[in-house]
Scaffold this motif. Structure first.
Motif, PDB file in Angstrom:
ATOM      1  N   PHE A  61      38.061  39.516   3.923  1.00 13.77           N
ATOM      2  CA  PHE A  61      36.328  39.411   4.436  1.00 13.77           C
ATOM      3  C   PHE A  61      36.218  38.455   5.568  1.00 13.77           C
ATOM      4  CE2 PHE A  61      32.633  36.644   4.499  1.00 13.77           C
ATOM      5  CZ  PHE A  61      31.817  37.585   4.820  1.00 13.77           C
ATOM      6  N   PHE A  62      37.060  36.907   5.155  1.00 15.69           N
ATOM      7  CA  PHE A  62      37.049  35.468   6.649  1.00 15.69           C
ATOM      8  C   PHE A  62      37.510  36.217   7.512  1.00 15.69           C
ATOM      9  CE2 PHE A  62      35.848  33.474   2.714  1.00 15.69           C
ATOM     10  CZ  PHE A  62      34.867  32.955   2.973  1.00 15.69           C
ATOM     11  N   THR A  63      38.319  36.534   7.408  1.00 13.03           N
ATOM     12  CA  THR A  63      39.014  37.828   9.477  1.00 13.03           C
ATOM     13  C   THR A  63      38.321  38.473   9.653  1.00 13.03           C
ATOM     14  OG1 THR A  63      41.381  38.030   7.606  1.00 13.03           O
ATOM     15  CG2 THR A  63      40.566  39.415   9.866  1.00 13.03           C
ATOM     16  N   ALA A  64      36.894  38.948   8.963  1.00 12.44           N
ATOM     17  CA  ALA A  64      36.159  39.979  10.214  1.00 12.44           C
ATOM     18  C   ALA A  64      35.067  38.810  10.177  1.00 12.44           C
ATOM     19  CB  ALA A  64      35.619  40.700   8.350  1.00 12.44           C
ATOM     20  N   PHE A  65      34.608  37.904   9.548  1.00 15.13           N
ATOM     21  CA  PHE A  65      33.828  36.847   9.072  1.00 15.13           C
ATOM     22  C   PHE A  65      34.304  35.931  10.379  1.00 15.13           C
ATOM     23  CE2 PHE A  65      31.886  32.618   8.456  1.00 15.13           C
ATOM     24  CZ  PHE A  65      30.525  32.608   8.682  1.00 15.13           C
ATOM     25  N   TYR A  66      35.240  35.507  10.879  1.00 11.15           N
ATOM     26  CA  TYR A  66      35.307  34.704  11.325  1.00 11.15           C
ATOM     27  C   TYR A  66      36.240  35.424  12.954  1.00 11.15           C
ATOM     28  CZ  TYR A  66      35.701  30.634   9.027  1.00 11.15           C
ATOM     29  OH  TYR A  66      35.036  29.559   8.115  1.00 11.15           O
ATOM     30  N   GLY A  67      36.346  36.903  12.984  1.00  7.54           N
ATOM     31  CA  GLY A  67      36.550  37.473  13.831  1.00  7.54           C
ATOM     32  C   GLY A  67      35.007  37.708  14.909  1.00  7.54           C
ATOM     33  N   VAL A  68      33.818  38.213  14.257  1.00  7.91           N
ATOM     34  CA  VAL A  68      32.694  38.608  14.081  1.00  7.91           C
ATOM     35  C   VAL A  68      32.083  37.044  15.359  1.00  7.91           C
ATOM     36  CG1 VAL A  68      30.088  38.752  13.757  1.00  7.91           C
ATOM     37  CG2 VAL A  68      31.958  39.626  12.255  1.00  7.91           C
ATOM     38  N   ARG A  69      32.544  36.078  14.625  1.00  9.01           N
ATOM     39  CA  ARG A  69      31.788  34.738  15.152  1.00  9.01           C
ATOM     40  C   ARG A  69      32.601  34.291  16.334  1.00  9.01           C
ATOM     41  NH1 ARG A  69      30.463  29.828  11.857  1.00  9.01           N
ATOM     42  NH2 ARG A  69      29.323  28.740  13.273  1.00  9.01           N
ATOM     43  N   PHE A  70      34.139  34.648  16.430  1.00  7.92           N
ATOM     44  CA  PHE A  70      35.091  34.495  17.809  1.00  7.92           C
ATOM     45  C   PHE A  70      34.093  35.023  18.830  1.00  7.92           C
ATOM     46  CE2 PHE A  70      38.136  35.931  20.914  1.00  7.92           C
ATOM     47  CZ  PHE A  70      38.478  35.015  21.598  1.00  7.92           C
ATOM     48  N   LEU A  71      34.047  36.635  18.661  1.00  8.18           N
ATOM     49  CA  LEU A  71      33.291  37.311  19.804  1.00  8.18           C
ATOM     50  C   LEU A  71      32.112  36.981  20.308  1.00  8.18           C
ATOM     51  CD1 LEU A  71      34.113  40.873  18.162  1.00  8.18           C
ATOM     52  CD2 LEU A  71      35.486  39.992  20.096  1.00  8.18           C
ATOM     53  N   MET A  72      31.437  36.473  19.388  1.00  5.63           N
ATOM     54  CA  MET A  72      30.723  35.993  19.203  1.00  5.63           C
ATOM     55  C   MET A  72      30.321  34.652  20.321  1.00  5.63           C
ATOM     56  SD  MET A  72      28.018  36.498  15.910  1.00  5.63           S
ATOM     57  CE  MET A  72      26.295  35.281  17.151  1.00  5.63           C
ATOM     58  N   LYS A  76      38.564  29.593  20.575  1.00  2.11           N
ATOM     59  CA  LYS A  76      39.849  29.143  19.540  1.00  2.11           C
ATOM     60  C   LYS A  76      39.757  29.481  18.129  1.00  2.11           C
ATOM     61  CE  LYS A  76      44.146  28.027  21.063  1.00  2.11           C
ATOM     62  NZ  LYS A  76      45.247  26.674  20.813  1.00  2.11           N
ATOM     63  N   GLU A  77      39.214  28.297  17.933  1.00  2.00           N
ATOM     64  CA  GLU A  77      39.553  27.079  16.642  1.00  2.00           C
ATOM     65  C   GLU A  77      38.904  29.315  16.030  1.00  2.00           C
ATOM     66  OE1 GLU A  77      35.066  24.828  16.186  1.00  2.00           O
ATOM     67  OE2 GLU A  77      36.006  25.785  14.594  1.00  2.00           O
ATOM     68  N   PHE A  78      37.737  29.896  15.785  1.00  2.00           N
ATOM     69  CA  PHE A  78      37.977  31.080  14.249  1.00  2.00           C
ATOM     70  C   PHE A  78      38.827  31.982  14.762  1.00  2.00           C
ATOM     71  CE2 PHE A  78      32.832  29.141  16.300  1.00  2.00           C
ATOM     72  CZ  PHE A  78      32.728  28.831  14.902  1.00  2.00           C
ATOM     73  N   ASP A  79      39.353  31.964  16.066  1.00  2.00           N
ATOM     74  CA  ASP A  79      40.208  32.835  16.127  1.00  2.00           C
ATOM     75  C   ASP A  79      42.041  32.066  15.496  1.00  2.00           C
ATOM     76  OD1 ASP A  79      41.823  34.894  17.052  1.00  2.00           O
ATOM     77  OD2 ASP A  79      43.060  33.567  18.405  1.00  2.00           O
ATOM     78  N   ASP A 140      48.685  37.612  26.929  1.00  2.00           N
ATOM     79  CA  ASP A 140      46.905  36.778  27.354  1.00  2.00           C
ATOM     80  C   ASP A 140      46.570  36.351  26.041  1.00  2.00           C
ATOM     81  OD1 ASP A 140      45.257  35.937  29.332  1.00  2.00           O
ATOM     82  OD2 ASP A 140      44.004  37.051  28.394  1.00  2.00           O
ATOM     83  N   GLU A 141      46.656  34.585  26.373  1.00  2.00           N
ATOM     84  CA  GLU A 141      45.708  34.168  24.617  1.00  2.00           C
ATOM     85  C   GLU A 141      43.810  34.936  24.859  1.00  2.00           C
ATOM     86  OE1 GLU A 141      45.209  30.047  22.581  1.00  2.00           O
ATOM     87  OE2 GLU A 141      47.031  30.164  24.456  1.00  2.00           O
ATOM     88  N   GLU A 142      43.575  35.026  25.614  1.00  2.00           N
ATOM     89  CA  GLU A 142      42.150  35.503  25.918  1.00  2.00           C
ATOM     90  C   GLU A 142      41.689  36.769  24.660  1.00  2.00           C
ATOM     91  OE1 GLU A 142      38.962  33.470  25.524  1.00  2.00           O
ATOM     92  OE2 GLU A 142      37.442  35.181  26.089  1.00  2.00           O
ATOM     93  N   ARG A 143      42.687  37.782  25.520  1.00  2.00           N
ATOM     94  CA  ARG A 143      42.587  39.146  24.554  1.00  2.00           C
ATOM     95  C   ARG A 143      43.101  39.641  23.709  1.00  2.00           C
ATOM     96  NH1 ARG A 143      45.700  42.436  29.345  1.00  2.00           N
ATOM     97  NH2 ARG A 143      45.910  43.962  28.023  1.00  2.00           N
ATOM     98  N   ALA A 148      42.529  41.105  18.504  1.00  2.00           N
ATOM     99  CA  ALA A 148      42.645  40.927  16.549  1.00  2.00           C
ATOM    100  C   ALA A 148      41.266  40.645  15.819  1.00  2.00           C
ATOM    101  CB  ALA A 148      43.242  39.191  17.335  1.00  2.00           C
ATOM    102  N   ALA A 149      40.001  40.200  16.846  1.00  2.00           N
ATOM    103  CA  ALA A 149      38.736  39.864  16.082  1.00  2.00           C
ATOM    104  C   ALA A 149      38.482  41.277  16.503  1.00  2.00           C
ATOM    105  CB  ALA A 149      37.931  38.603  17.354  1.00  2.00           C
ATOM    106  N   ALA A 150      38.249  42.454  16.948  1.00  2.00           N
ATOM    107  CA  ALA A 150      37.906  43.755  16.621  1.00  2.00           C
ATOM    108  C   ALA A 150      38.840  44.255  16.058  1.00  2.00           C
ATOM    109  CB  ALA A 150      38.021  44.091  18.270  1.00  2.00           C
ATOM    110  N   PHE A 151      39.472  44.075  15.854  1.00  2.00           N
ATOM    111  CA  PHE A 151      40.729  45.022  14.808  1.00  2.00           C
ATOM    112  C   PHE A 151      40.738  44.459  13.392  1.00  2.00           C
ATOM    113  CE2 PHE A 151      44.606  46.142  12.254  1.00  2.00           C
ATOM    114  CZ  PHE A 151      45.218  47.459  13.224  1.00  2.00           C
ATOM    115  N   GLY A 152      39.864  43.545  13.292  1.00  2.00           N
ATOM    116  CA  GLY A 152      40.447  42.918  11.993  1.00  2.00           C
ATOM    117  C   GLY A 152      38.641  42.888  11.242  1.00  2.00           C
ATOM    118  N   ILE A 153      37.837  42.977  12.036  1.00  2.00           N
ATOM    119  CA  ILE A 153      36.614  43.180  12.171  1.00  2.00           C
ATOM    120  C   ILE A 153      36.500  44.616  11.709  1.00  2.00           C
ATOM    121  CG2 ILE A 153      33.629  43.760  12.108  1.00  2.00           C
ATOM    122  CD1 ILE A 153      34.505  41.530  14.736  1.00  2.00           C
TER     123      ILE A 153
END
Lengths: 227, 58
Positions: A61-72, A76-79, A140-143, A148-153
């Motif tokens: 769940f935290f993969t998805a949670f921090y994925g959402v927070r990263f996308l918002m 980097k810390e959320f990734d 590329d780090e940003e991409r 990864a965030a989108a995939f994790g969610i």
């Protein structure tokens, strides 16, 4: 400092509770019996197999949670947090698969069966592995972090499906709490193990996070010395 | 009693394997993380001392 201390406290408490659950499993919880009266010794696997599986769902769940927070926020810390949560998820997922397969071999006389719970959990295992394959394939780090965030969610959607599927679809996998079918000593043993395993999961996550932070500080120091 | 043993013993290796896997994995994970943390702490100390020396020299 605070994070490391809390992680170590949780690690010790988790170790005490899981050890207690282990002892309770074999010396206190009564053995399960088949309808024909034979002893079902393999049911003892349940006391650790289920806590490990529940921990995998929760940490995922935290993969998805921090994925959402990263996308918002694009911070980097959320990734990093999402990646570490997925690492811990992978650890628990592999343990769940291994213990589950051993139980299946005894109870169903086969190593594997394509029934709903096993199939959806297998898909979750592949998704968790896929998360790291994806990360390693983008330079590329940003991409990389965004993908990864989108995939994790998206991957996390499989977790509730796998958890609830035995309650919705006809399945040979046992649904333990459907009819409240555990005797009190069995239930207490299970709960002690479950709480212990969740504490260990939390400790693992925090310890890995501490390690990542140390690595980053080290890199910063090296740059400071080199400059 | 012999009857119970005859029911338990064939299943015992799977139960032992399951618990062995869990304990070894849990201990292995903790041991690996702590070993890496210790190594990083040592590296950090060395670098911090080097940085301090450099600042004193400057």
């Amino acid at each position: 400092m605070k994070r490391g201390y809390l992680a170590e406290v949780m690690l010790v408490l988790g170790a005490v509770l899981t050890t207690a659950a282990f002892l309770m499993t074999f010396f206190w919880a009564p053995p399960s019996v088949y309808p024909d009266g034979r002893v079902d010794f393999a049911q003892k696997i349940f006391y650790f197999h289920v806590p490990v599986a529940e921990a995998s769902f929760l940490v995922f769940f935290f993969t998805a949670f921090y994925g959402v927070r990263f996308l918002m926020t694009k911070r980097k810390e959320f990734d990093v947090k999402a990646r570490i949560a997925t690492e811990v998820t992978l650890f628990f997922v592999l343990l769940t698969m291994a213990t589950g397969i051993l139980w299946t071999r005894v109870e169903w006389n086969v190593w594997w069966q394509w029934e709903p719970r096993l199939t959806t959990y297998f898909i979750m295992t592949l998704l968790v592995i896929g998360y790291f394959v994806l990360r390693n394939s983008v330079e590329d780090e940003e991409r990389r972090a965004t993908y990864a965030a989108a995939f994790g969610i998206l991957a996390f959607i499989d977790a509730p499906i796998s958890f609830f599927i035995t309650r919705v679809v006809q399945s040979t996998h046992p649904v333990v709490f459907k009819s409240g079918g555990l005797e009190p000593p069995m239930l207490v043993t299970f709960i002690v193990g479950q709480i212990g395993m969740l504490m260990l999961g939390y400790a693992f996550y925090q310890l890995r996070l501490k390690e990542e932070e140390l690595k980053e500080r080290l890199e910063a120091l090296k740059i400071g010395l080199g400059g | 009693m012999q009857d119970i043993y005859s029911q338990v013993i064939p299943q015992a290796p799977y139960v032992i394997w399951a618990y062995a896997l869990i304990w070894v994995s849990l201990l292995g994970f903790v041991a690996m993380v702590f070993a890496r943390l210790r190594r990083l702490d040592k590296q950090m100390q060395v670098l911090e001392e080097a940085l301090k020396r450099r600042e004193q020299q400057a």
